[in-house]
Design a protein around this motif. Structure first.
Motif, PDB file in Angstrom:
ATOM      1  N   THR A 175      65.437 -46.712 -20.428  1.00  0.00           N
ATOM      2  CA  THR A 175      66.573 -46.001 -21.020  1.00  0.00           C
ATOM      3  C   THR A 175      66.191 -44.585 -21.431  1.00  0.00           C
ATOM      4  O   THR A 175      66.930 -43.625 -21.194  1.00  0.00           O
ATOM      5  CB  THR A 175      67.095 -46.778 -22.234  1.00  0.00           C
ATOM      6  OG1 THR A 175      67.386 -48.135 -21.854  1.00  0.00           O
ATOM      7  CG2 THR A 175      68.355 -46.139 -22.794  1.00  0.00           C
ATOM      8  N   ARG A 206      67.629 -41.060 -20.023  1.00  0.00           N
ATOM      9  CA  ARG A 206      68.173 -40.076 -20.958  1.00  0.00           C
ATOM     10  C   ARG A 206      67.447 -38.737 -20.821  1.00  0.00           C
ATOM     11  O   ARG A 206      68.066 -37.671 -20.906  1.00  0.00           O
ATOM     12  CB  ARG A 206      68.040 -40.610 -22.381  1.00  0.00           C
ATOM     13  CG  ARG A 206      68.788 -39.793 -23.430  1.00  0.00           C
ATOM     14  CD  ARG A 206      68.613 -40.399 -24.793  1.00  0.00           C
ATOM     15  NE  ARG A 206      69.140 -41.764 -24.849  1.00  0.00           N
ATOM     16  CZ  ARG A 206      68.950 -42.579 -25.868  1.00  0.00           C
ATOM     17  NH1 ARG A 206      68.247 -42.177 -26.907  1.00  0.00           N
ATOM     18  NH2 ARG A 206      69.461 -43.798 -25.841  1.00  0.00           N
ATOM     19  N   THR A 207      66.134 -38.794 -20.609  1.00  0.00           N
ATOM     20  CA  THR A 207      65.366 -37.555 -20.417  1.00  0.00           C
ATOM     21  C   THR A 207      65.823 -36.812 -19.176  1.00  0.00           C
ATOM     22  O   THR A 207      65.953 -35.582 -19.177  1.00  0.00           O
ATOM     23  CB  THR A 207      63.868 -37.892 -20.315  1.00  0.00           C
ATOM     24  OG1 THR A 207      63.468 -38.614 -21.478  1.00  0.00           O
ATOM     25  CG2 THR A 207      63.031 -36.623 -20.203  1.00  0.00           C
ATOM     26  N   ARG A 249      68.804 -36.905 -17.838  1.00  0.00           N
ATOM     27  CA  ARG A 249      70.110 -36.304 -18.116  1.00  0.00           C
ATOM     28  C   ARG A 249      69.977 -35.047 -18.968  1.00  0.00           C
ATOM     29  O   ARG A 249      70.666 -34.044 -18.737  1.00  0.00           O
ATOM     30  CB  ARG A 249      71.018 -37.323 -18.809  1.00  0.00           C
ATOM     31  CG  ARG A 249      71.503 -38.439 -17.904  1.00  0.00           C
ATOM     32  CD  ARG A 249      72.676 -39.169 -18.529  1.00  0.00           C
ATOM     33  NE  ARG A 249      72.316 -39.779 -19.793  1.00  0.00           N
ATOM     34  CZ  ARG A 249      71.863 -41.020 -19.922  1.00  0.00           C
ATOM     35  NH1 ARG A 249      71.715 -41.764 -18.844  1.00  0.00           N
ATOM     36  NH2 ARG A 249      71.567 -41.514 -21.108  1.00  0.00           N
ATOM     37  N   LEU A 250      69.077 -35.095 -19.968  1.00  0.00           N
ATOM     38  CA  LEU A 250      68.871 -33.924 -20.811  1.00  0.00           C
ATOM     39  C   LEU A 250      68.282 -32.760 -20.018  1.00  0.00           C
ATOM     40  O   LEU A 250      68.630 -31.596 -20.254  1.00  0.00           O
ATOM     41  CB  LEU A 250      67.959 -34.286 -21.991  1.00  0.00           C
ATOM     42  CG  LEU A 250      68.564 -35.221 -23.047  1.00  0.00           C
ATOM     43  CD1 LEU A 250      67.519 -35.605 -24.073  1.00  0.00           C
ATOM     44  CD2 LEU A 250      69.745 -34.554 -23.737  1.00  0.00           C
TER      45      LEU A 250
END
Length: 621
Positions: free
Chosen positions: A592, A596-597, A599-600
């Protein structure tokens, strides 16, 4: 007979009457075919997409019953304009006078643009000069070929002219057409067997001059295994786990290690750029023919597997075989779209990948334990099959008897599905087998690592050693006074991290534990030398304490606080399962965080681009 290589020709027969071209080509925004297991296409959607993607000029020929029921359709880039799409269709009822009827039809003023397309097709036989007569002659020859095609009443043919070279942005010259077509044919010879899973040996397919056999995965996968899993389409899997629901269906999963992919280089020889080709890959096939719908080269994040390091990186291949057509697909049949499902699409997706994750984890761990849990040994064992020969008479996946596992699932306290136990049934058609080594095989459970001895010896302190011995003696005497005799019963509790199993009864579990505790206490009391005379007064004291506690509870029940009892250290299988549950949680958190990384990072790049654009606008202003 002189041949000309100007494009591709795809010819096939049909068991039933073919859909008229007027419906297949001109119903542009209609996709009303039933989502059944028998059919895969939807009113020519794939035909129009492929024709526009591969060529600028495509002819579709159909023989629908007899030589007197012929159809011709044209998909050409030159015929399209801003006013709308124009895909002309023509019907002819006589093969003998076909040339004359085509000439009369195309010479009409309303079909002047169509005549230009046919004339372009005739350039190959007229020294590069567009010729309507030569183009019609070539089309008539193709109609004669489909009318003689194994005496089948229903035949269709697709002619792709002006092929695109998708690897180059430049236009293809006349001299490069032959090379481009040869490259496409070579690619099709490799790709078509991989894109269909259930083509029977009775069907004959040939690309170029090579006859195809649909045994792609049987020839590549080591320990090719078949496992069936239950999937719910609307009800969440954790609701009444283990019960049969009306929306439940069975899905077949194939698993194996790709012996060719594991031997590929990790770096491209020309550019030196690293490439990912050994991660766990996912392939989803659908319908009765087993058509490839989705391919994902690294599916560890999708399946919520450990995506860090080299875990699941031994060319593991997961194949989902949706032969009954339960998964919703998009009109072009190139992706699984759960949002197309009327109800419970998101739940269906979660249920599917949760069950697949449990099976993949079990399969990978099972074969890794054969070699002591060492991934390097597993990789070397799979790589040994790269140059292995194949036996004769191999069957398709639908007719193979592969190794199967009858698996039993349970639900853990961390709300995950895990394979509790399994029963293996070896299959005769699983060619490449991974046999365990006696020296490196790992028993069930986790092995503890031995600590390396320290290189330097610690200096001994005799004074500190004597003080430590004295304190230990005092503690042992002190502990001996407070030891419980055999009469004191201990309450048995369910260990923390114990998963929920089918057929598990907490009363039986507690009863067996209490019996084991009483036996151990009796044996310990005999060893310590307790006699019956010592037991009686202690029993009386215990009963009097219980009575005093009851009297105290009557006076003030509100002020009493029950002490918190720690569960104590877990042993054996319970500790092993608790550790595995914790590892699963950490793996999910890791995947996860990784997603998320990513996407950032994408958001950061977009913000930087926006800043640069604003800076340019300010500079211009």
């Amino acid at each position: 007979r002189q041949t000309y290589t100007t494009g591709l020709c795809i010819r096939n027969n049909s068991m039933e009457k073919i859909t008229p071209l007027e419906l297949a080509l001109n119903h542009l925004f209609c996709s009303d075919k039933l989502n059944s297991a028998e059919t895969i296409g939807e009113n020519g959607v794939g035909l129009k997409q492929a024709a526009a993607s591969l060529s600028d000029l495509t002819f579709v020929l159909v023989k629908n019953g007899s030589n007197e029921d012929l159809e011709l359709g044209i998909i050409a880039k030159a015929l399209q304009n801003e006013a709308g799409c124009f895909l002309p269709c023509f019907k002819f009822n006589d093969l003998k006078n076909l040339h004359e009827k085509m000439t009369k039809e195309f010479n009409q003023s309303k079909y002047a643009s169509v005549a230009e397309c046919v004339a372009e097709y005739g350039k190959a036989t007229s020294n590069g000069i567009p010729s309507l007569d030569k183009g019609i002659a070539r089309l008539c020859k193709h109609f004669e070929d489909i009318c003689k095609f194994h005496k089948n009443p229903y035949v269709f043919e697709v002619i792709l002219d002006k092929i695109h070279d998708r690897s180059s942005k430049q236009a293809i010259g006349e001299k490069d057409k032959k090379t481009t077509v040869a490259e496409i044919i070579k690619q099709l010879q490799h790709e078509v067997p991989m894109r269909y899973l259930h083509i029977d040996e009775k069907f004959k397919f040939s690309v170029g001059k090579k006859e195809l056999t649909f045994r792609y995965w049987q020839e590549r996968l080591v320990e090719l295994t078949e496992i069936e899993i239950p999937v719910r389409s609307k009800t969440p899997w954790h609701e009444n786990f283990g019960a049969n629901t009306p929306d439940q269906y069975w899905l077949r999963i194939f698993l194996g290690f790709d012996r060719f992919r594991i031997s590929e280089a990790d770096v491209e020889p020309e550019t030196g750029i690293k490439k990912a080709n050994k991660q766990c890959s996912l392939y989803i096939y659908s319908r009765k023919s087993g058509r490839l719908i989705l391919r994902e080269r690294d599916c560890r994040v999708r399946l919520r597997l450990n995506a860090g390091g080299t875990e699941f990186c031994q060319a593991l291949t997961v194949i989902i075989d949706d032969v009954d057509g339960h998964l919703p697909v998009n009109p072009t049949k190139q992706d699984v779209v759960f949002s197309n499902q009327s109800q419970g699409g998101e739940t269906h997706e979660d249920n599917l990948y949760a069950m697949v994750r449990a099976v993949v984890t079990f399969y990978y761990t099972h074969h890794k334990k054969k070699y002591g849990g060492k991934k390097s040994i597993l990789t070397s064992k799979i790589s040994q099959f790269v140059d292995s020969d194949l036996p004769d008479g191999m069957k398709s996946c639908a007719n193979c008897k592969l190794t199967t596992y009858k698996v039993f699932f349970n639900q853990t306290n961390t709300n995950l599905i895990r394979v509790d136990r399994s029963e293996e049934e070896p299959g005769v058609d699983t060619i490449f087998r991974l046999l365990p080594d006696d020296k490196t095989s790992e028993p069930p459970g986790r092995t503890t690592r031995k600590r390396k001895p320290s290189p330097t010896k610690k200096k001994s302190n005799p004074k500190a050693e004597t003080e430590c011995k004295d304190t230990n003696k005092k503690r042992s005497k002190k502990d001996g006074k407070h030891e419980n005799p055999a009469g004191a019963k201990s309450s048995s509790k369910r260990a923390v991290g114990m998963p929920k199993r089918y057929g598990y009864d907490s009363n039986d579990y507690d009863q067996s534990d209490s019996e084991d505790d009483s036996k151990s206490e009796d044996s310990s009391s005999k060893e310590r030398g307790y006699n019956d005379k010592l037991k009686r007064p202690l029993d009386l004291c215990l009963s009097s304490e219980d009575e005093s506690e009851k009297r105290y509870e009557k006076k003030s029940t509100k002020s009493k606080r029950t002490p918190k009892v720690s569960p104590g250290p877990k042993k054996g299988k319970d500790a092993h399962e608790a550790l595995e549950n914790r590892i699963d949680e950490l793996e999910i958190e890791n995947s996860t965080l990784k997603a998320r990384t990513e996407r950032l990072e994408e958001d950061l790049k977009a913000a930087k681009r926006h800043i640069r654009m604003l800076e340019r606008e300010m500079a211009v202003a």
